[in-house]
Design a protein around this motif. Structure first.
Motif, PDB file in Angstrom:
ATOM      1  N   VAL A 155       0.861  -1.178   0.000  1.00 42.63           N
ATOM      2  CA  VAL A 155       0.000   0.000   0.000  1.00 42.63           C
ATOM      3  C   VAL A 155       0.899   1.230   0.000  1.00 42.63           C
ATOM      4  O   VAL A 155       1.792   1.346   0.840  1.00 42.63           O
ATOM      5  CB  VAL A 155      -0.903   0.015   1.252  1.00 42.63           C
ATOM      6  CG1 VAL A 155      -1.810   1.238   1.246  1.00 42.63           C
ATOM      7  CG2 VAL A 155      -1.718  -1.273   1.332  1.00 42.63           C
ATOM      8  N   LEU A 156       0.689   2.130  -0.949  1.00 42.16           N
ATOM      9  CA  LEU A 156       1.457   3.369  -0.959  1.00 42.16           C
ATOM     10  C   LEU A 156       0.684   4.455  -0.212  1.00 42.16           C
ATOM     11  O   LEU A 156      -0.473   4.726  -0.532  1.00 42.16           O
ATOM     12  CB  LEU A 156       1.727   3.834  -2.397  1.00 42.16           C
ATOM     13  CG  LEU A 156       2.754   3.053  -3.211  1.00 42.16           C
ATOM     14  CD1 LEU A 156       3.021   3.770  -4.532  1.00 42.16           C
ATOM     15  CD2 LEU A 156       4.052   2.855  -2.457  1.00 42.16           C
ATOM     16  N   PRO A 157       1.301   5.085   0.786  1.00 38.15           N
ATOM     17  CA  PRO A 157       0.641   6.222   1.438  1.00 38.15           C
ATOM     18  C   PRO A 157       0.325   7.301   0.410  1.00 38.15           C
ATOM     19  O   PRO A 157       1.061   7.485  -0.570  1.00 38.15           O
ATOM     20  CB  PRO A 157       1.691   6.703   2.443  1.00 38.15           C
ATOM     21  CG  PRO A 157       2.616   5.548   2.646  1.00 38.15           C
ATOM     22  CD  PRO A 157       2.635   4.810   1.341  1.00 38.15           C
ATOM     23  N   ALA A 158      -0.755   8.020   0.634  1.00 39.87           N
ATOM     24  CA  ALA A 158      -1.215   9.018  -0.332  1.00 39.87           C
ATOM     25  C   ALA A 158      -0.122   9.995  -0.770  1.00 39.87           C
ATOM     26  O   ALA A 158       0.004  10.278  -1.970  1.00 39.87           O
ATOM     27  CB  ALA A 158      -2.410   9.774   0.232  1.00 39.87           C
ATOM     28  N   PRO A 159       0.712  10.537   0.149  1.00 43.72           N
ATOM     29  CA  PRO A 159       1.731  11.488  -0.308  1.00 43.72           C
ATOM     30  C   PRO A 159       2.740  10.868  -1.275  1.00 43.72           C
ATOM     31  O   PRO A 159       3.231  11.549  -2.178  1.00 43.72           O
ATOM     32  CB  PRO A 159       2.416  11.926   0.994  1.00 43.72           C
ATOM     33  CG  PRO A 159       1.413  11.668   2.051  1.00 43.72           C
ATOM     34  CD  PRO A 159       0.705  10.430   1.617  1.00 43.72           C
TER      35      PRO A 159
END
Length: 288
Positions: A155-159
């Motif tokens: 999962v990539l964090p939004a930033p």
């Protein structure tokens, strides 16, 4: 979306790491994200780019699994076990306003989540991932999403996800547990909130440890520092099928990793990076 985090100590490597051997043609730059150093490698063979990082932070994601969430768990405050792999609070339901980012809406009543009406997990909600193929079976079909219990994904964090050059849904990569030697390919399949790097599917953590962890409380997460290498835009040059085929995912990830110097390069470069722990981040000891 699951946000169970475990505090891990930074342990010494089990084996002496090889030298960092990213191909000489690569141009490297680095930046910091919430205490995690990210090294970007451009100019790799085949015009490929990559970035790598190391962290001891571990967060479990059950999203996309057909048995991730069940309506009968609504009365629970998130005990260690239940009908669903994870607690409904983690999906923002019924009290959150963001559940439609995690649970598919019922096509006939969009103000409530869709419930599976047939199959082995009849009665469960339909849990989504950002990586999806709704043409495969429709928006209310679990087969349209990536199963966290079967496919290793991160999962990539939004930033990070919203930063140019950091990859998108369907890009692939490779991870190594530096402390026990286990490794796995992975696909980017979900976008997370503003959080440290280190959230991944149950299948990802199972591949790097001794079995699938409990998504409700994080029990069973493997110890160790994890080194990641991500290949942005690899979705444009690879074919891992749908549903994602494990053998094809592994073959494509190893091919791209080889162009970046292989496992030895990832291990060697990782040895130069400090791996932040969740305790350090929570205590504010790390900038970000």
């Amino acid at each position: 979306m699951t946000v169970v985090a475990m505090t891990m100590l930074s342990l010494p490597p089990a084996l002496a790491a090889p030298a960092c051997s990213i191909p000489a043609s690569a141009q490297d730059t680095s930046f910091d994200y919430m205490g995690t150093r990210i090294d970007q490698h451009t100019g790799l063979p085949g015009s490929q780019s990559a970035y790598s990082y190391v962290t001891a932070v571990k967060i479990v994601d059950a999203d996309g699994a057909p048995n991730a969430y069940h309506p009968k768990d609504m009365a629970d405050e998130c005990p260690d076990s239940g009908l669903g792999l994870d607690c409904l609070d983690a999906a923002g339901y019924p009290h959150g306003s963001w559940w439609q980012n995690v649970l598919a809406a019922d096509p006939r009543a969009p103000d409530r989540p869709a419930i599976q009406r047939k199959g082995p997990f009849k009665g469960y909600f339909v849990s989504m991932t950002s990586l999806q193929n709704v043409e495969w079976g429709g928006p209310a079909n679990p087969a349209s999403y990536v199963d966290a219990s079967a496919t290793p994904y991160i999962v990539l964090p939004a930033p990070i996800y919203r930063t140019h050059g950091m990859g998108g849904m369907g890009d692939i990569g490779y991870a190594i547990n530096l402390d026990n030697g286990r490794a796995t390919p992975f696909v980017i399949a979900d976008e997370g909130p503003v959080e440290p790097l280190g959230e991944a599917s149950m299948a990802f953590w199972a591949a790097l440890g001794e079995g699938a962890p409990n998504a409700r409380n994080g029990e069973g997460l493997p110890p160790g520092r994890i080194a990641y290498m991500v290949f942005p835009h690899s979705r444009e040059t690879t074919d891992i099928g749908w549903p994602i085929a494990p053998d094809r995912l592994k073959a494509e990830a190893l091919r791209l990793l080889s162009a970046a110097g292989g496992e030895d390069a990832l291990r060697g470069c990782a040895a130069q990076m400090a791996a932040p722990t969740m305790a350090q981040i929570d205590a504010g000891k790390i900038a970000g």
